[in-house]
Design a protein around this motif. Structure first.
Motif, PDB file in Angstrom:
ATOM      1  N   LYS A   1       3.950   5.287   8.040  1.00  0.00           N
ATOM      2  CA  LYS A   1       3.998   5.195   6.580  1.00  0.00           C
ATOM      3  C   LYS A   1       3.051   6.241   6.013  1.00  0.00           C
ATOM      4  CE  LYS A   1       4.685   3.230   2.562  1.00  0.00           C
ATOM      5  NZ  LYS A   1       5.884   3.336   1.833  1.00  0.00           N
TER       6      LYS A   1
ATOM      7  N   LYS B   1      -5.747  -2.560   6.607  1.00  0.00           N
ATOM      8  CA  LYS B   1      -5.114  -3.733   6.008  1.00  0.00           C
ATOM      9  C   LYS B   1      -4.479  -3.353   4.672  1.00  0.00           C
ATOM     10  CE  LYS B   1      -6.500  -6.671   9.099  1.00  0.00           C
ATOM     11  NZ  LYS B   1      -5.522  -7.053  10.092  1.00  0.00           N
ATOM     12  N   LYS B   2      -3.394  -4.008   4.350  1.00  0.00           N
ATOM     13  CA  LYS B   2      -2.723  -3.777   3.069  1.00  0.00           C
ATOM     14  C   LYS B   2      -3.720  -4.052   1.939  1.00  0.00           C
ATOM     15  CE  LYS B   2       1.391  -4.975   0.479  1.00  0.00           C
ATOM     16  NZ  LYS B   2       2.675  -5.668   0.492  1.00  0.00           N
ATOM     17  N   GLY B   3      -3.805  -3.118   0.986  1.00  0.00           N
ATOM     18  CA  GLY B   3      -4.722  -3.257  -0.141  1.00  0.00           C
ATOM     19  C   GLY B   3      -6.106  -2.673   0.115  1.00  0.00           C
TER      20      GLY B   3
ATOM     21  N   THR C   1      -5.208   2.882  -2.230  1.00  0.00           N
ATOM     22  CA  THR C   1      -5.193   1.770  -1.279  1.00  0.00           C
ATOM     23  C   THR C   1      -3.988   1.863  -0.348  1.00  0.00           C
ATOM     24  OG1 THR C   1      -3.994   0.378  -2.845  1.00  0.00           O
ATOM     25  CG2 THR C   1      -6.404   0.215  -2.864  1.00  0.00           C
ATOM     26  N   SER C   2      -4.103   1.176   0.778  1.00  0.00           N
ATOM     27  CA  SER C   2      -3.019   1.144   1.751  1.00  0.00           C
ATOM     28  C   SER C   2      -1.928   0.190   1.276  1.00  0.00           C
ATOM     29  CB  SER C   2      -3.539   0.691   3.115  1.00  0.00           C
ATOM     30  OG  SER C   2      -2.472   0.579   4.024  1.00  0.00           O
ATOM     31  N   GLU C   3      -0.711   0.577   1.534  1.00  0.00           N
ATOM     32  CA  GLU C   3       0.432  -0.254   1.169  1.00  0.00           C
ATOM     33  C   GLU C   3       0.902  -1.101   2.348  1.00  0.00           C
ATOM     34  OE1 GLU C   3       3.241   2.691  -0.117  1.00  0.00           O
ATOM     35  OE2 GLU C   3       1.840   3.471  -1.615  1.00  0.00           O
ATOM     36  N   VAL C   4       0.309  -0.862   3.533  1.00  0.00           N
ATOM     37  CA  VAL C   4       0.758  -1.541   4.752  1.00  0.00           C
ATOM     38  C   VAL C   4      -0.425  -1.896   5.649  1.00  0.00           C
ATOM     39  CG1 VAL C   4       3.020  -0.403   4.802  1.00  0.00           C
ATOM     40  CG2 VAL C   4       1.089   0.644   5.973  1.00  0.00           C
ATOM     41  N   ASP C   5      -0.184  -2.811   6.600  1.00  0.00           N
ATOM     42  CA  ASP C   5      -1.122  -3.070   7.687  1.00  0.00           C
ATOM     43  C   ASP C   5      -0.752  -2.128   8.821  1.00  0.00           C
ATOM     44  OD1 ASP C   5      -2.260  -5.214   6.316  1.00  0.00           O
ATOM     45  OD2 ASP C   5      -0.969  -6.705   7.270  1.00  0.00           O
TER      46      ASP C   5
ATOM     47  N   GLU D   1       2.544   1.669  11.012  1.00  0.00           N
ATOM     48  CA  GLU D   1       2.692   0.313  10.495  1.00  0.00           C
ATOM     49  C   GLU D   1       2.934  -0.698  11.637  1.00  0.00           C
ATOM     50  OE1 GLU D   1       5.232  -1.820   6.921  1.00  0.00           O
ATOM     51  OE2 GLU D   1       5.868   0.125   7.681  1.00  0.00           O
TER      52      GLU D   1
END
Length: 151
Positions: free
Chosen positions: A73, A102-104, A120-124, A149
């Motif tokens: 991603k 981590k997501k967020g 921020t990250s959109e995925v873990d 991801e």
């Protein structure tokens, strides 16, 4: 009058002007010269140009081209600005390649018009690449991070 003529002639010789017409009440004068005052840069012959283009434009083998796996991603810049990997210069970077993300989670901040905006990250997943250096100017929609991801 001879003094005026000599002055005009000297000025014309030193200039890059190639043609001059001067007229006044006493006399008229027309001068022209072939201007080649600056040295032209050396140029490559057509054959040399074609050979250089072929060397530069050689196609890569298919194996040399790495493609990102489907589960990668891209986290892109939401704006134009200066990107920072740290909240303060004396702190550790927010993320490093190989970190679990981590997501967020805040990945970096972008300064635009004296405002700091969090990205921020959109995925873990696992951070696989950081595509800018600290304090680089980044553009809108530029890929900043690549995250593998988790499924």
């Amino acid at each position: 009058m001879a003094n005026k003529f000599d002055e005009i002639l000297r000025a014309f010789e030193q200039s890059t002007v190639s043609h001059l017409v001067y007229k006044d009440q006493e006399f008229s004068l027309e001068l022209s010269k072939d201007v080649k005052t600056r040295k032209e840069p050396e140029t490559l012959t057509t054959v040399e140009k074609v050979e250089n283009v072929e060397k530069i434009a050689e196609p890569k083998e298919k194996e040399d081209v790495l493609e990102s796996p489907a589960n990668y991603k891209e986290i892109k810049s939401p704006m134009l600005g200066i990107a920072y990997t740290r909240m303060n210069p004396d702190e550790e970077p927010l993320v490093k390649v190989g970190d679990e993300i981590k997501k967020g989670q805040v990945m970096c901040v972008i300064e635009a018009m004296k405002m700091f905006n969090e990205v921020t990250s959109e995925v873990d997943g696992v951070l696989k690449a950081i595509n800018f250096k600290d304090e680089d100017m980044v553009e809108f929609d530029q890929t900043l991070f690549e995250v593998e991801e988790h499924a």
